[in-house]
Design an enzyme around this catalytic site. Structure first.
Site, PDB file in Angstrom:
ATOM      1  N   TYR A  92      68.580  71.571 -66.983  1.00  0.00           N
ATOM      2  CA  TYR A  92      68.524  72.845 -67.044  1.00  0.00           C
ATOM      3  C   TYR A  92      68.698  73.167 -65.466  1.00  0.00           C
ATOM      4  O   TYR A  92      69.495  74.251 -65.332  1.00  0.00           O
ATOM      5  CB  TYR A  92      67.057  73.198 -67.326  1.00  0.00           C
ATOM      6  CG  TYR A  92      66.882  72.912 -68.737  1.00  0.00           C
ATOM      7  CD1 TYR A  92      67.472  73.486 -69.852  1.00  0.00           C
ATOM      8  CD2 TYR A  92      65.970  71.786 -69.241  1.00  0.00           C
ATOM      9  CE1 TYR A  92      67.087  73.421 -71.220  1.00  0.00           C
ATOM     10  CE2 TYR A  92      65.774  71.577 -70.495  1.00  0.00           C
ATOM     11  CZ  TYR A  92      66.437  72.295 -71.425  1.00  0.00           C
ATOM     12  OH  TYR A  92      66.172  72.094 -72.960  1.00  0.00           O
ATOM     13  N   PRO A 105      67.345  79.431 -77.050  1.00  0.00           N
ATOM     14  CA  PRO A 105      67.505  79.389 -78.340  1.00  0.00           C
ATOM     15  C   PRO A 105      67.066  80.793 -79.091  1.00  0.00           C
ATOM     16  O   PRO A 105      66.232  81.443 -78.263  1.00  0.00           O
ATOM     17  CB  PRO A 105      66.579  78.316 -79.091  1.00  0.00           C
ATOM     18  CG  PRO A 105      66.435  77.346 -77.797  1.00  0.00           C
ATOM     19  CD  PRO A 105      66.462  78.577 -76.475  1.00  0.00           C
ATOM     20  N   HIS A 337      64.434  77.499 -72.406  1.00  0.00           N
ATOM     21  CA  HIS A 337      64.330  76.239 -72.909  1.00  0.00           C
ATOM     22  C   HIS A 337      63.670  75.280 -72.076  1.00  0.00           C
ATOM     23  O   HIS A 337      63.081  74.428 -72.397  1.00  0.00           O
ATOM     24  CB  HIS A 337      65.650  75.937 -73.600  1.00  0.00           C
ATOM     25  CG  HIS A 337      65.310  74.892 -74.537  1.00  0.00           C
ATOM     26  ND1 HIS A 337      64.393  74.113 -74.699  1.00  0.00           N
ATOM     27  CD2 HIS A 337      66.144  74.624 -75.709  1.00  0.00           C
ATOM     28  CE1 HIS A 337      64.441  73.128 -75.687  1.00  0.00           C
ATOM     29  NE2 HIS A 337      65.550  73.463 -76.357  1.00  0.00           N
ATOM     30  N   SER A 451      61.488  63.322 -79.305  1.00  0.00           N
ATOM     31  CA  SER A 451      60.358  63.630 -78.725  1.00  0.00           C
ATOM     32  C   SER A 451      59.501  62.616 -78.290  1.00  0.00           C
ATOM     33  O   SER A 451      59.548  61.360 -78.778  1.00  0.00           O
ATOM     34  CB  SER A 451      59.165  64.436 -79.634  1.00  0.00           C
ATOM     35  OG  SER A 451      58.177  64.702 -78.962  1.00  0.00           O
ATOM     36  N   SER A 550      69.532  69.618 -83.840  1.00  0.00           N
ATOM     37  CA  SER A 550      68.082  69.525 -83.531  1.00  0.00           C
ATOM     38  C   SER A 550      67.579  70.055 -85.255  1.00  0.00           C
ATOM     39  O   SER A 550      67.949  71.030 -85.772  1.00  0.00           O
ATOM     40  CB  SER A 550      67.465  70.473 -82.729  1.00  0.00           C
ATOM     41  OG  SER A 550      66.241  70.542 -82.582  1.00  0.00           O
ATOM     42  N   GLN A 551      66.529  69.194 -85.478  1.00  0.00           N
ATOM     43  CA  GLN A 551      65.597  69.452 -86.697  1.00  0.00           C
ATOM     44  C   GLN A 551      64.659  70.420 -86.148  1.00  0.00           C
ATOM     45  O   GLN A 551      63.781  70.054 -85.230  1.00  0.00           O
ATOM     46  CB  GLN A 551      65.038  68.603 -87.294  1.00  0.00           C
ATOM     47  CG  GLN A 551      64.155  68.810 -88.371  1.00  0.00           C
ATOM     48  CD  GLN A 551      63.573  67.922 -89.102  1.00  0.00           C
ATOM     49  OE1 GLN A 551      62.755  67.861 -90.208  1.00  0.00           O
ATOM     50  NE2 GLN A 551      63.973  66.406 -89.045  1.00  0.00           N
TER      51      GLN A 551
END
Length: 627
Positions: A92, A105, A337, A451, A550-551
């Site tokens: 980032y 997002p 994010h 994660s 991504s879920q």
């Protein structure tokens, strides 16, 4: 690093340091073997031969790799999380692209119907109070720590992101941004910035740990809107400056700060806990085939605001959370994010969507009268007007470049793979590989967040779907050789098992992306010239995520979306519901080889192909409680 040394809520800080283990450092040679295995699926044979040589040179006994590994292990000893600083900067803080589409997002809530301004603002007030109610739970130390639901069930998970969510800010800098934490002084209370038609108002919502009444917030919002509508002309879109590329915005911000009036307004924004954006109506989408305001248009609205002449200037993209409620009923959020992953954001939002005001609420309602909203003032110079024009051209050009498509399948859901003893997420990831191969004839480096919250200040590593097993399966499915359904089914099970096993390795701290990044940064820390492993084009391809996925599972929300992360790539955010499947696909028009609608349609076909394969080859169904 803020997470390693910054003080957060006291109970959370104890939780991180005393109850969670440190992120482990994987074995050097194990990581290098996995690297080669994954790169083999995306490189030519000639590229792979060179990469294999470079990996061997890096990993040889007494070589640079072992020295870098020792350096990483020292960071493990010194820090609570050896990877966090390196990861945050690389992912980032050093990225110079503007935040909207590229990084931030958007999240969409179910569309509402408002007959008038009162209904619009009452709903906005309810959502805001719902967010503040969840924040009060966090501020009062009432947040219950989460535990792992699989792979060592019951293991404590890091909650640091929940505590940082509404107390942090991303400050633009030339060359590198700065993540500011604890930016909201407790003595100042909950300050929310309300944006309406490019004007900003500071709204104090009462002391930290309390929640104002919906009626109180509605009255303040009504006053703000009436004030804005009484203005003879629309304000210049100061907020669109925050959409520009980071170096450009950093310089424009410094110019703004030279004026004390602007300085005070920027301070109010940067020390607020969030923004509430009261937007103009949503326009029909150019990416849709009809003139209705459907999901595509609404998703575009929350992702980027639909342009400088609509709502893109009614934002401040550095603020971690922007709650969006438009006059026509479109509502959702845009979030910055770098502070946290989507799980924390979704928790706040799901709570807000079902929030009901109660007098017996554990976080007592604030009964004090709220202060009158204060409009922020700006002195806009000709130089700033030029900066706004440049940012506007950038933003409008980027919006025109984005192609967004929606896939909503009602014949497939997450329960189907479960009945066939397959992980729903691994099933979908394999369908994504099949889809890309059918369209482009290749696999590509694929990103899916994993994660690592089982560890102190853990954020994410990367699950890579472009496995050798996936390549074997997709080649069989497109008919590169003659094979039976039974053979294809066996290959599918192998690929799904590989994906599931690699996911478990990643969440348990043994993925390769964080480790390889750490080895690269270790070379810099040791003042060693970067080895060929990191300068070769294969390493660029390793990090060139042409498929970024991504879920994000939600219950009451509609969807989450984001832009592709490379010009020739796709962004795919999906939500597998029990008996349906929803995905948002993005790509860039500048690339003539990609098309979001084609990808979405092909993804549906891939899911149904794989579903049919299961139905033909496996008649065994396993009760869900056994999975």
């Amino acid at each position: 690093m803020a997470g390693n040394s910054g003080q957060i809520n006291g109970s959370a800080d104890i939780l991180q340091k005393d109850l969670l283990p440190k992120l482990p450092v994987p074995n050097l040679h194990s990581t290098l073997e996995k690297y080669l295995s994954l790169m083999k699926t995306v490189l030519t044979s000639q590229q792979y031969s060179r990469t294999k040589y470079l990996v061997a040179e890096f990993g040889k006994s007494g070589g640079v790799g072992e020295k870098a590994q020792e350096y990483v292990i020292k960071q493990f000893d010194l820090k609570d999380n050896w990877s966090y600083d390196w990861w945050l900067e690389d992912m980032y803080m050093k990225i110079r692209l503007g935040l909207p589409i590229n990084s931030n997002p958007g999240g969409l809530f179910p569309t509402q119907t408002f007959k008038n301004q009162t209904q619009h603002l009452q709903y906005a007030a309810k959502l805001l109070c719902g967010i503040l109610d969840f924040k009060a739970k966090v501020d009062n130390g009432l947040l219950i720590p989460e535990r792992a639901s699989h792979s060592n069930k019951g293991q404590l998970l890091c909650m640091d992101q929940w505590y940082r969510f509404l107390s942090s800010f991303r400050e633009p800098g030339v060359g590198q941004d700065i993540q500011r934490q604890d930016v909201c002084p407790r003595a100042d209370g909950n300050n929310v910035i309300v944006a309406c038609r490019n004007r900003y108002f500071k709204l104090n919502c009462g002391p930290i740990g309390t929640v104002p009444s919906i009626k109180q917030i509605f009255e303040c919002l009504n006053e703000i809107v009436d004030t804005v509508l009484d203005e003879p002309c629309e304000a210049p879109p100061i907020g669109i400056l925050s959409s520009a590329d980071r170096d450009q915005w950093a310089k424009a911000r410094l110019r703004l700060l030279e004026d004390p009036v602007n300085q005070a307004s920027i301070k109010d924004i940067e020390t607020s806990c969030m923004l509430l954006c009261l937007d103009k109506q949503t326009l029909p989408s150019e990416n849709s085939f009809d003139d209705d305001i459907g999901d595509v248009a609404c998703l575009e609205h929350v992702l980027h605001g639909q342009g400088s002449k609509r709502n893109s200037g009614n934002r401040w993209f550095d603020v971690t959370f922007q709650l969006i409620v438009a006059e026509n009923g479109t509502n959702g959020f845009n979030y910055q994010h770098s502070i946290c992953e989507g799980m924390a954001v979704v928790d706040f939002c799901e709570h807000a969507l079902v929030y009901e005001e109660r007098v017996d609420n554990v976080t007592s309602l604030n009964k004090q009268k709220l202060a009158k909203p204060k409009q922020l003032e700006w002195n806009v110079s000709t130089v700033t007007l030029d900066d706004i024009q440049v940012a506007t051209q950038q933003m409008d050009g980027l919006i025109a470049d984005v192609q967004l498509s929606v896939l909503n399948v009602d014949t497939f859901g997450r329960e189907f793979p479960k009945k066939h003893k397959m992980s729903p997420d691994s099933f979908i990831q394999l369908a994504l590989q099949l889809t890309h191969y059918k369209i482009h004839g290749t696999l590509v480096s694929t990103y899916e967040s994993a994660s690592v919250r089982r560890f102190r200040y853990g954020r994410v590593d990367v699950i890579r779907g472009n496995s050798p097993a996936a390549l074997e399966f997709v080649r069989a499915m497109v008919g590169e050789w003659q094979t039976t359904d039974e053979d294809k089914y066996a290959l599918m099970k192998d690929a799904i098992l590989w994906q599931s096993n690699y996911m478990k390795e990643c969440i348990q701290g043994y993925g390769i992306d964080l480790h390889i990044l750490g080895l690269r940064e270790a070379c810099k820390g040791l003042n060693i010239p970067l080895p060929g492993l990191f300068t070769d084009d294969s390493y660029r391809l390793f990090n060139n995520f042409a498929l970024s996925t991504s879920q994000v599972g939600t219950k009451n929300m509609t969807a989450v979306c984001y832009g592709a992360v490379v010009p020739e790539g796709y962004g795919v955010c999906y939500n597998p519901r029990p008996s349906s499947f929803y995905a948002v696909v993005t790509s860039f028009r500048r690339c003539l080889d990609t098309d979001s609608t084609m990808f979405a349609n092909s993804l549906e076909a891939s899911l149904l192909q794989m579903q049919g394969l299961c139905e033909r080859c496996d008649i065994t169904e396993v009760p869900n409680h056994q999975l």
